[in-house]
Scaffold this active site. Structure first.
Site, PDB file in Angstrom:
ATOM      1  N   HIS A 165       0.829  -1.200  -0.050  1.00  0.00           N
ATOM      2  CA  HIS A 165      -0.002  -0.048  -0.098  1.00  0.00           C
ATOM      3  C   HIS A 165       1.022   1.111   0.079  1.00  0.00           C
ATOM      4  O   HIS A 165       0.749   2.233  -0.808  1.00  0.00           O
ATOM      5  CB  HIS A 165      -0.917  -0.066   1.285  1.00  0.00           C
ATOM      6  CG  HIS A 165      -2.035  -0.550   0.961  1.00  0.00           C
ATOM      7  ND1 HIS A 165      -2.243  -2.070   0.954  1.00  0.00           N
ATOM      8  CD2 HIS A 165      -3.519  -0.297   0.993  1.00  0.00           C
ATOM      9  CE1 HIS A 165      -3.412  -2.422   0.778  1.00  0.00           C
ATOM     10  NE2 HIS A 165      -4.264  -1.531   0.603  1.00  0.00           N
ATOM     11  N   HIS A 212       0.445  -3.468   9.325  1.00  0.00           N
ATOM     12  CA  HIS A 212       1.931  -3.364   9.111  1.00  0.00           C
ATOM     13  C   HIS A 212       2.591  -2.544  10.429  1.00  0.00           C
ATOM     14  O   HIS A 212       1.874  -1.923  11.033  1.00  0.00           O
ATOM     15  CB  HIS A 212       2.205  -2.545   7.800  1.00  0.00           C
ATOM     16  CG  HIS A 212       1.618  -3.259   6.472  1.00  0.00           C
ATOM     17  ND1 HIS A 212       2.610  -4.149   6.022  1.00  0.00           N
ATOM     18  CD2 HIS A 212       0.792  -2.993   5.672  1.00  0.00           C
ATOM     19  CE1 HIS A 212       2.161  -4.543   4.765  1.00  0.00           C
ATOM     20  NE2 HIS A 212       1.139  -3.808   4.573  1.00  0.00           N
TER      21      HIS A 212
END
Length: 396
Positions: A165, A212
């Site tokens: 991302h 993350h």
């Protein structure tokens, strides 16, 4: 330095960021103490949800408690105390998903500039392939839960480093800036701030959603920045070859297919191979479309009319832009749905499995051709069929 990297790779900074933004696991909403204390050895990662309970059928949030859906009908309970951050980061996370790619990239091609769109699509596909493969080579786990609240479960089956991302957001925003700054009259500082804010929101959303670690996000953004710097000197040469080389259509199909069939193997199923095939397929179809348009179709939507600056926005221009977009996105989504049905039906007949068999669809010989053919058709449709339809409807 090793201690700093260890801290950035741990789950505690992610949990603290979530608490600062008003996101708590159910039962910890008091906010007292270190959210990571005592949870170092109890967390689960890479697809195994922590403290998951069966979701009560038919019940919605009660007393502020919400559920993040996981596999097999399980739900992780969490409490949102700041809905501004919740919806901001949920929206920002969507800017790194298929829904954004399938709308923004074609919109750029139909309404802004062919050359800008070509550069973004090529950079996006290269960056995403490197990011996806790096995940399955490095095999770094995602943040532990607990202490982290995980709002997404599909991507939790993937490894964490680097954040794709963050890579995609950095690549798309800054390649758009670099590709347009010399063609359009607008303040460079404004474009730089917009690119930075876009990237930052997507990066922060990966921390907020618990997907993350800080190091994953920083690593993804830095890798993408380095790739942009390395590829920038070759932009014009790559673009020229894509438009003029007689080998472009063949190589655009063969090379991505080889990369997909030789994707790193894992001990368990991960959606990374399928996502990578989707990206490379869409880029392959679009690249073939770029070449065909340059060879046989009159150029459309070029930057020649806008080299002195953006045109004055009028109601007529807005209407045409919206008409192009809605006509185009309808054709793109229709193409995707039709090709999914046709390709899955053919593969099901060939390999003797029902279309609804999820395990069969995950097999290499099914997943790669299914996703590659479907999304290469989408890319081709967006760059060839849709512009022809625009011309037919008088939307040029």
């Amino acid at each position: 330095m090793a201690r700093l990297l260890g801290t950035l790779r741990s789950s505690q900074p992610v949990a603290r960021f979530q608490r600062c933004c008003g996101l708590f696991p159910a039962g910890e909403e008091g906010g007292g103490g270190d959210p990571a204390e005592g949870a170092r050895d109890r967390g689960a990662c890479n697809g195994a949800g922590a403290q998951l309970r069966p979701a009560a059928a038919g019940r919605g949030p009660r007393n502020g408690v919400r559920s993040g859906r996981g596999p097999q009908g399980y739900a992780q309970k969490y409490i949102v105390k700041n809905y501004f951050y919740y919806y901001l980061f949920k929206f920002s996370a969507a800017l790194g998903e298929e829904i954004f790619y399938i709308t923004f990239l074609p919109f750029t091609y139909w309404n802004i500039d062919h050359s800008v769109s070509r550069r973004m699509i090529i950079i996006w596909s290269i960056v995403m392939y490197i990011g996806q493969v790096s995940k399955d080579i490095l095999k770094w786990p995602r943040p532990l839960s607990p202490p982290v609240v995980k709002l997404e479960m599909r991507t939790d089956a993937e490894y964490g480093m680097p954040s794709t991302h963050a890579m995609a957001a950095t690549a798309i925003s800054f390649s758009f800036l670099i590709a347009t700054v010399n063609q359009y009259k607008y303040p460079f500082e404004l474009g730089l701030v917009a690119a930075f804010v876009f990237s930052a929101l997507v990066c922060l959303s990966r921390l907020y959603t618990g997907m993350h670690t800080v190091l994953d996000v920083i690593g993804g953004a830095l890798i993408s920045a380095v790739l942009l710097v390395l590829l920038y000197p070759a932009w014009d040469m790559i673009d020229h070859l894509l438009l003029t080389s007689p080998f472009c259509p063949l190589l655009s199909i063969v090379v991505p297919l080889l990369l997909c069939y030789n994707y790193p193997k894992l001990d368990y199923y991960s959606p990374t191979r399928g996502d990578t095939t989707t990206i490379l397929g869409a880029a392959a179809g679009a690249t073939v479309g770029f070449w065909l348009n340059n060879q046989y179709v009159a150029r459309a939507y070029t930057s020649e009319n806008f080299q002195l600056g953006f045109p004055l926005i009028t109601s007529k221009i807005v209407a045409v832009v919206l008409a192009r977009f809605f006509v185009g996105i309808f054709v793109v989504l229709l193409t995707r749905q039709l090709m999914k049905s046709v390709v899955l039906g053919m593969l099901g007949y060939r390999y003797k499995f029902p279309i609804g068999d999820l395990e069969a669809r995950r097999r290499l010989e099914v997943e790669v051709p299914y996703k590659f053919i479907t999304y290469s058709s989408v890319g081709f449709s967006a760059t060839v069929i849709v512009p022809l339809l625009h011309e037919l409807l008088g939307l040029m």
